[in-house]
Scaffold this motif. Structure first.
Motif, PDB file in Angstrom:
ATOM      1  N   ILE A 117     -11.512  12.234   4.909  1.00  7.14           N
ATOM      2  CA  ILE A 117     -11.200  11.877   3.499  1.00  7.14           C
ATOM      3  C   ILE A 117      -9.975  12.637   2.737  1.00  7.14           C
ATOM      4  N   SER A 118     -10.831  13.844   2.642  1.00  7.26           N
ATOM      5  CA  SER A 118      -9.567  15.000   2.128  1.00  7.26           C
ATOM      6  C   SER A 118      -8.347  14.871   3.025  1.00  7.26           C
ATOM      7  N   ASP A 119      -7.929  14.358   3.816  1.00  9.04           N
ATOM      8  CA  ASP A 119      -6.280  13.920   4.472  1.00  9.04           C
ATOM      9  C   ASP A 119      -5.672  12.828   3.693  1.00  9.04           C
ATOM     10  N   THR A 120      -5.398  12.757   2.463  1.00  7.16           N
ATOM     11  CA  THR A 120      -5.279  11.505   1.729  1.00  7.16           C
ATOM     12  C   THR A 120      -4.014  10.673   1.853  1.00  7.16           C
ATOM     13  N   LYS A 121      -3.074  11.509   2.368  1.00  5.11           N
ATOM     14  CA  LYS A 121      -2.050  10.020   3.641  1.00  5.11           C
ATOM     15  C   LYS A 121      -3.165   9.860   4.717  1.00  5.11           C
ATOM     16  N   SER A 122      -3.576  10.264   5.453  1.00  5.28           N
ATOM     17  CA  SER A 122      -3.417   9.513   6.242  1.00  5.28           C
ATOM     18  C   SER A 122      -5.285   8.224   6.043  1.00  5.28           C
ATOM     19  N   PHE A 123      -5.827   9.039   4.773  1.00  8.06           N
ATOM     20  CA  PHE A 123      -6.736   8.145   4.789  1.00  8.06           C
ATOM     21  C   PHE A 123      -6.498   7.238   4.165  1.00  8.06           C
ATOM     22  N   GLU A 124      -5.081   7.299   3.063  1.00  9.31           N
ATOM     23  CA  GLU A 124      -4.265   6.181   1.982  1.00  9.31           C
ATOM     24  C   GLU A 124      -4.355   5.487   3.238  1.00  9.31           C
ATOM     25  N   SER A 125      -3.484   5.133   4.626  1.00  9.32           N
ATOM     26  CA  SER A 125      -2.790   4.625   5.416  1.00  9.32           C
ATOM     27  C   SER A 125      -3.489   3.624   6.064  1.00  9.32           C
ATOM     28  N   ILE A 126      -4.952   4.321   6.201  1.00 11.38           N
ATOM     29  CA  ILE A 126      -5.567   3.666   7.354  1.00 11.38           C
ATOM     30  C   ILE A 126      -6.164   2.883   6.314  1.00 11.38           C
ATOM     31  N   THR A 127      -7.037   3.259   4.780  1.00  8.46           N
ATOM     32  CA  THR A 127      -8.057   1.965   4.034  1.00  8.46           C
ATOM     33  C   THR A 127      -6.764   0.922   3.622  1.00  8.46           C
ATOM     34  N   GLU A 128      -5.744   1.198   3.483  1.00  7.73           N
ATOM     35  CA  GLU A 128      -4.943   0.022   3.030  1.00  7.73           C
ATOM     36  C   GLU A 128      -4.838  -0.949   4.518  1.00  7.73           C
ATOM     37  N   ASP A 129      -4.649   0.004   5.836  1.00  9.12           N
ATOM     38  CA  ASP A 129      -4.312  -1.738   6.452  1.00  9.12           C
ATOM     39  C   ASP A 129      -5.892  -2.047   6.963  1.00  9.12           C
ATOM     40  N   TYR A 130      -6.786  -1.725   6.749  1.00 10.43           N
ATOM     41  CA  TYR A 130      -8.333  -2.328   6.506  1.00 10.43           C
ATOM     42  C   TYR A 130      -8.276  -3.573   5.403  1.00 10.43           C
ATOM     43  N   PHE A 131      -7.837  -2.782   3.739  1.00  8.70           N
ATOM     44  CA  PHE A 131      -7.486  -3.694   2.912  1.00  8.70           C
ATOM     45  C   PHE A 131      -7.193  -4.816   3.955  1.00  8.70           C
ATOM     46  N   ARG A 132      -5.856  -4.968   3.943  1.00  8.44           N
ATOM     47  CA  ARG A 132      -4.548  -5.732   4.324  1.00  8.44           C
ATOM     48  C   ARG A 132      -5.851  -7.020   5.859  1.00  8.44           C
ATOM     49  N   ILE A 133      -6.672  -6.126   6.059  1.00  9.63           N
ATOM     50  CA  ILE A 133      -7.055  -7.368   7.311  1.00  9.63           C
ATOM     51  C   ILE A 133      -8.162  -8.313   6.969  1.00  9.63           C
ATOM     52  N   LEU A 134      -8.791  -7.129   5.877  1.00  7.25           N
ATOM     53  CA  LEU A 134     -10.000  -7.597   5.017  1.00  7.25           C
ATOM     54  C   LEU A 134     -10.068  -8.704   3.887  1.00  7.25           C
ATOM     55  N   ASP A 135      -8.676  -8.475   3.418  1.00  5.66           N
ATOM     56  CA  ASP A 135      -7.733  -9.667   1.931  1.00  5.66           C
ATOM     57  C   ASP A 135      -7.565 -11.068   3.230  1.00  5.66           C
ATOM     58  N   LEU A 136      -8.366 -11.883   3.744  1.00  2.00           N
ATOM     59  CA  LEU A 136      -8.302 -12.684   4.183  1.00  2.00           C
ATOM     60  C   LEU A 136      -6.956 -14.667   4.007  1.00  2.00           C
ATOM     61  N   ASP A 137      -7.253 -14.570   2.027  1.00  2.00           N
ATOM     62  CA  ASP A 137      -6.993 -15.292   1.698  1.00  2.00           C
ATOM     63  C   ASP A 137      -5.527 -14.636   1.498  1.00  2.00           C
ATOM     64  N   LYS A 138      -5.242 -13.028   1.527  1.00  2.00           N
ATOM     65  CA  LYS A 138      -3.324 -12.855   1.691  1.00  2.00           C
ATOM     66  C   LYS A 138      -3.229 -12.296  -0.425  1.00  2.00           C
ATOM     67  N   SER A 139      -4.212 -12.373  -0.698  1.00  2.00           N
ATOM     68  CA  SER A 139      -4.640 -12.564  -2.727  1.00  2.00           C
ATOM     69  C   SER A 139      -3.693 -11.008  -2.779  1.00  2.00           C
ATOM     70  N   GLY A 140      -3.914 -10.369  -2.145  1.00  6.08           N
ATOM     71  CA  GLY A 140      -4.175  -8.885  -3.175  1.00  6.08           C
ATOM     72  C   GLY A 140      -4.805  -8.411  -3.568  1.00  6.08           C
ATOM     73  N   THR A 141      -6.114  -9.288  -3.266  1.00  4.21           N
ATOM     74  CA  THR A 141      -7.663  -8.528  -3.802  1.00  4.21           C
ATOM     75  C   THR A 141      -8.786  -8.830  -2.487  1.00  4.21           C
ATOM     76  N   LEU A 142      -9.974  -8.029  -2.669  1.00  2.00           N
ATOM     77  CA  LEU A 142     -11.300  -8.721  -1.769  1.00  2.00           C
ATOM     78  C   LEU A 142     -11.939  -9.259  -2.647  1.00  2.00           C
ATOM     79  N   SER A 143     -12.347 -10.389  -3.190  1.00  2.00           N
ATOM     80  CA  SER A 143     -12.884 -10.905  -3.417  1.00  2.00           C
ATOM     81  C   SER A 143     -14.302 -10.696  -2.872  1.00  2.00           C
ATOM     82  N   PRO A 144     -15.521 -10.654  -3.339  1.00  2.00           N
ATOM     83  CA  PRO A 144     -17.221 -11.096  -2.971  1.00  2.00           C
ATOM     84  C   PRO A 144     -17.111 -11.175  -1.342  1.00  2.00           C
TER      85      PRO A 144
END
Length: 128
Positions: free
Chosen positions: A15-42
């Motif tokens: 978590i403390s390695d901000t650059k790596s953590f942000e990059s990886i969480t952005e990758d997972y966000f894109r994977i989970l954002d199935l409709d590619k809306s830029g937000t994750l629905s419930p």
């Protein structure tokens, strides 16, 4: 699924390695954002979060996991933007780190989940 050994330091260091953590969480966000809306629905969050960070247990009832997701939606809102998703993941990993403590634990995790990414991150940092 794979067994791995980690401590709280594994997760906090990740978590403390901000650059790596942000990059990886952005990758997972894109994977989970199935409709590619830029937000994750419930619905998108429920479908994918357990593979990213283990928030569900095979022994937990549907009612218990509903409570977890309801708390997430109350705190972060119904539709998560990437920054809120990153904050959510950081909170989950921080809570896990507190629970694990400094003693090594063996955990079964998803091969491509965030906890395994944290383990790989720690290995890479030790190799430097």
């Amino acid at each position: 699924m794979i067994e791995t050994v980690l401590t709280s330091k594994t997760l906090i260091g990740f978590i403390s390695d901000t650059k790596s953590f942000e990059s990886i969480t952005e990758d997972y966000f894109r994977i989970l954002d199935l409709d590619k809306s830029g937000t994750l629905s419930p619905s998108e969050l429920r479908q994918g979060l357990n593979h990213v960070v283990a928030v569900e247990s095979e022994v937990a009832s549907g009612e218990e996991t509903d409570h977890v997701y309801n708390a997430i939606f109350e705190r972060f809102g119904e539709d998560l933007v990437p920054e809120k998703f990153r904050d959510l993941v950081a909170e989950i990993l921080t809570a896990m780190a507190r629970g694990i403590g400094n003693s090594p634990v063996i955990m079964v995790v998803h091969n491509d989940g965030l906890i395994m990414k944290a383990v790989h991150h720690e290995s890479e940092q030790q190799g430097k």
